[in-house]
Write a protein that holds these residues in place. Structure first.
Motif, mmCIF file in Angstrom:
data_model
loop_
_atom_site.group_PDB
_atom_site.id
_atom_site.type_symbol
_atom_site.label_atom_id
_atom_site.label_comp_id
_atom_site.label_asym_id
_atom_site.label_seq_id
_atom_site.Cartn_x
_atom_site.Cartn_y
_atom_site.Cartn_z
ATOM 1 N N GLY A 110 31.686 44.418 51.132
ATOM 2 C CA GLY A 110 30.992 44.487 49.854
ATOM 3 C C GLY A 110 31.691 45.376 48.852
ATOM 4 O O GLY A 110 31.200 45.544 47.727
ATOM 5 N N LEU A 111 32.831 45.943 49.227
ATOM 6 C CA LEU A 111 33.571 46.860 48.359
ATOM 7 C C LEU A 111 34.282 46.094 47.255
ATOM 8 O O LEU A 111 35.061 45.177 47.536
ATOM 9 C CB LEU A 111 34.585 47.651 49.187
ATOM 10 N N ARG A 112 34.065 46.486 46.007
ATOM 11 C CA ARG A 112 34.692 45.827 44.871
ATOM 12 C C ARG A 112 35.861 46.656 44.366
ATOM 13 O O ARG A 112 35.713 47.857 44.094
ATOM 14 C CB ARG A 112 33.678 45.582 43.759
ATOM 15 N N ARG A 148 37.604 61.264 41.180
ATOM 16 C CA ARG A 148 37.452 60.852 42.573
ATOM 17 C C ARG A 148 36.373 59.787 42.714
ATOM 18 O O ARG A 148 36.555 58.803 43.446
ATOM 19 C CB ARG A 148 37.103 62.072 43.463
ATOM 20 N N GLU A 149 35.273 59.964 42.024
ATOM 21 C CA GLU A 149 34.146 59.048 42.169
ATOM 22 C C GLU A 149 34.494 57.634 41.717
ATOM 23 O O GLU A 149 33.958 56.654 42.241
ATOM 24 C CB GLU A 149 32.936 59.565 41.397
ATOM 25 N N ARG A 150 35.377 57.518 40.735
ATOM 26 C CA ARG A 150 35.735 56.193 40.207
ATOM 27 C C ARG A 150 36.898 55.543 40.964
ATOM 28 O O ARG A 150 37.290 54.428 40.639
ATOM 29 C CB ARG A 150 36.101 56.303 38.718
ATOM 30 N N THR A 151 37.429 56.245 41.969
ATOM 31 C CA THR A 151 38.617 55.760 42.664
ATOM 32 C C THR A 151 38.304 55.322 44.083
ATOM 33 O O THR A 151 37.667 56.059 44.851
ATOM 34 C CB THR A 151 39.696 56.866 42.714
ATOM 35 N N VAL A 152 38.757 54.123 44.427
ATOM 36 C CA VAL A 152 38.799 53.698 45.826
ATOM 37 C C VAL A 152 40.183 54.107 46.337
ATOM 38 O O VAL A 152 41.190 53.518 45.948
ATOM 39 C CB VAL A 152 38.601 52.177 45.958
ATOM 40 N N ILE A 153 40.227 55.136 47.164
ATOM 41 C CA ILE A 153 41.512 55.671 47.605
ATOM 42 C C ILE A 153 41.850 55.160 49.006
ATOM 43 O O ILE A 153 41.034 55.250 49.924
ATOM 44 C CB ILE A 153 41.534 57.224 47.562
ATOM 45 N N ALA A 154 43.024 54.605 49.124
ATOM 46 C CA ALA A 154 43.533 54.126 50.414
ATOM 47 C C ALA A 154 44.775 54.938 50.763
ATOM 48 O O ALA A 154 45.672 55.094 49.931
ATOM 49 C CB ALA A 154 43.887 52.638 50.331
ATOM 50 N N THR A 155 44.820 55.463 51.961
ATOM 51 C CA THR A 155 46.035 56.127 52.418
ATOM 52 C C THR A 155 46.388 55.603 53.807
ATOM 53 O O THR A 155 45.641 54.805 54.388
ATOM 54 C CB THR A 155 45.905 57.660 52.404
ATOM 55 N N ASP A 185 38.503 56.248 51.579
ATOM 56 C CA ASP A 185 37.788 54.974 51.492
ATOM 57 C C ASP A 185 38.374 53.922 52.426
ATOM 58 O O ASP A 185 37.634 53.200 53.096
ATOM 59 C CB ASP A 185 37.789 54.485 50.042
ATOM 60 N N ILE A 186 39.706 53.800 52.451
ATOM 61 C CA ILE A 186 40.363 52.824 53.335
ATOM 62 C C ILE A 186 41.489 53.548 54.063
ATOM 63 O O ILE A 186 42.456 53.985 53.427
ATOM 64 C CB ILE A 186 40.928 51.622 52.553
ATOM 65 N N ILE A 235 35.724 55.300 55.593
ATOM 66 C CA ILE A 235 34.704 54.255 55.457
ATOM 67 C C ILE A 235 35.206 52.934 56.038
ATOM 68 O O ILE A 235 34.523 52.317 56.848
ATOM 69 C CB ILE A 235 34.299 54.080 53.982
ATOM 70 N N TYR A 236 36.406 52.510 55.629
ATOM 71 C CA TYR A 236 36.973 51.258 56.106
ATOM 72 C C TYR A 236 38.319 51.523 56.769
ATOM 73 O O TYR A 236 38.973 52.529 56.498
ATOM 74 C CB TYR A 236 37.180 50.272 54.951
#
Length: 323
Positions: A10-12, A77-84, A121-122, A151-152
Motif C-alpha cells: 500500500g506504500l505510494r 524525514r516525514e515526507r521521504t520514503v527512504i530506502a537503504t 522504510d525499505i 518497515i519493508y
C-alpha cells in the motif's frame, strides 16, 4: 508528479526515485542538500541510498549527508520514503558485510545512526548471499520489523530464482518477504526481462531500475562527443564503439520525436511491466530537472515498437531461447 504503489504494498512512491550515490564522492554536502530539497519541491518522495556509498575509507558518508539533511527538520524525514541497502563490506573484519543475522543487526543500527532516523522504510539486500540460509535472513528481518526499525524488505541484483526462493521461504514463515527488486535495466541492458521481471510480476515486487541511462550512453553521448561536451575513454569508449550503430539510430529517433535521448530512455522504462520508479542519480540540479522532464514524455505503440527495433529485448524464459 505521479505516484504509484510499490509492488503489491500500500506504500505510494513517486515514479522517479532519487539516487544518492553521487552524494559525497562527486556532490558536496550543501549541493546534495539542495538537490534533495528541490526533489521534494518536484514531488519526489522516494530516495535510495546504501551503507557503502561514499566508498573506500568514506563508506557511510552518503547516509551521513542524508541524515544531516533530515536533521534540519521541516518535514524532510516525514515526507521521504527512504530506502537503504546492506551487504557490502563496511570493514576488514569478519561479519562486517554479507547477510548473516549478526551483520543485519549491526548494519541496520549503524545506518539508523548515520541517517539520524528511528526507522528505515525499505531495507534492501544489495546482493544475494549464497552462504546464508533464508531461514536466518528472514528471522533477522522479522525481528527488525517487530522492533520497528524497518518497515519493508527489498532486494537488489537478485536473479529470478533468488526472488522465488526468498518469497517461498517467507511464505512458509507467514512473512511479507520482498516488496521490491532493484535491477540493472535500460534499453541497452534488458536481460532482466528473461526471468527477473516475470518473477517480480508473479510475486508482486516493484522493480526499481538502476543505471537507466546505462552510464550516460543513452543520454545523447554521440551528440555530446560531437559538441565537445563529453569525451569518452577506456571502458566507456569501448562501449560507445560496440553500440555506435544503435546509438546513432537512437539519437536520430529521439530528435525525430523532439525529445532528449535521456528523456526517452526514462520514459520507456516507465512503460515497462512491474517497474515502479527508475533511479535517477543527479550530480547537479540541472541533471535533476532533466530527469523530471522525462515524466512529460508520452511514447505511443509505434514509438515503442521502433525502440524495440533499435534495442531488441527478450521474451520471458524459456521461450526466448527455446520453444
Amino acid at each position: 508528479m505521479e505516484y504509484t504503489h510499490l509492488g503489491r504494498t500500500g506504500l505510494r512512491v513517486s515514479r522517479l526515485c532519487l539516487g544518492t550515490m553521487n552524494f559525497g564522492p562527486h556532490t558536496e554536502e550543501p549541493d546534495a542538500h539542495q538537490i534533495m530539497d528541490v526533489a521534494h519541491e518536484q514531488g519526489i518522495n522516494f530516495f535510495d541510498t546504501a551503507n557503502v556509498y561514499g566508498w573506500a575509507e568514506n563508506r557511510g558518508r552518503t547516509e551521513e549527508i542524508i541524515g544531516n539533511w533530515f536533521a534540519q527538520g521541516g518535514g524532510r524525514r516525514e515526507r521521504t520514503v527512504i530506502a537503504t541497502k546492506l551487504y557490502g563490506e563496511m570493514g576488514a573484519w569478519p561479519n562486517e558485510g554479507k547477510l548473516s543475522a549478526l551483520n543485519i543487526r549491526r548494519a541496520v543500527d549503524a545506518s539508523l545512526r548515520r541517517l539520524q532516523t528511528d526507522h528505515i522504510d525499505i531495507y534492501q539486500m544489495h546482493h544475494i548471499d549464497r552462504a546464508t540460509p533464508w531461514e536466518e535472513i528472514w528471522q533477522a528481518m522479522e525481528v527488525l520489523v517487530a522492533q520497528g526499525k524497518i518497515i519493508y524488505v527489498g532486494s537488489s541484483n537478485f536473479a529470478g530464482w533468488h526472488i522465488a526462493r526468498a518469497q517461498e521461504a517467507a511464505k512458509a514463515r507467514n512473512f511479507l518477504g520482498l516488496t521490491s527488486e532493484q535491477s540493472l535495466y535500460n534499453l541497452l541492458e534488458r536481460s532482466i526481462e528473461l526471468e527477473v521481471l516475470p518473477a517480480a510480476e508473479h510475486y508482486g515486487l516493484g522493480v526499481i531500475p538502476w543505471s537507466p541511462l546505462h552510464g550516460g550512453l543513452l543520454g545523447g553521448v554521440l551528440r555530446k562527443e560531437r559538441e565537445g561536451v563529453r569525451r569518452t575513454s577506456g571502458r566507456a569508449a569501448d562501449a560507445v564503439g560496440k553500440h555506435r550503430e544503435q546509438l546513432e539510430a537512437y539519437e536520430d529517433f529521439a530528435a525525430e520525436l523532439g525529445h532528449e535521448p535521456g528523456d526517452i530512455a526514462l520514459a520507456w522504462l516507465l512503460t515497462r511491466p512491474a517497474v515502479t520508479a527508475p533511479i535517477v542519480g543527479p550530480r547537479t540540479l540541472d541533471q535533476l530537472h532533466a530527469a523530471v522532464r522525462a515524466l512529460d514524455v508520452q511514447l505511443d505503440q509505434k514509438a515503442l515498437a521502433r525502440l524495440d527495433e533499435i534495442f531488441p529485448g527478450h521474451r520471458p524464459a524459456p521461450e526466448d531461447y527455446a520453444w
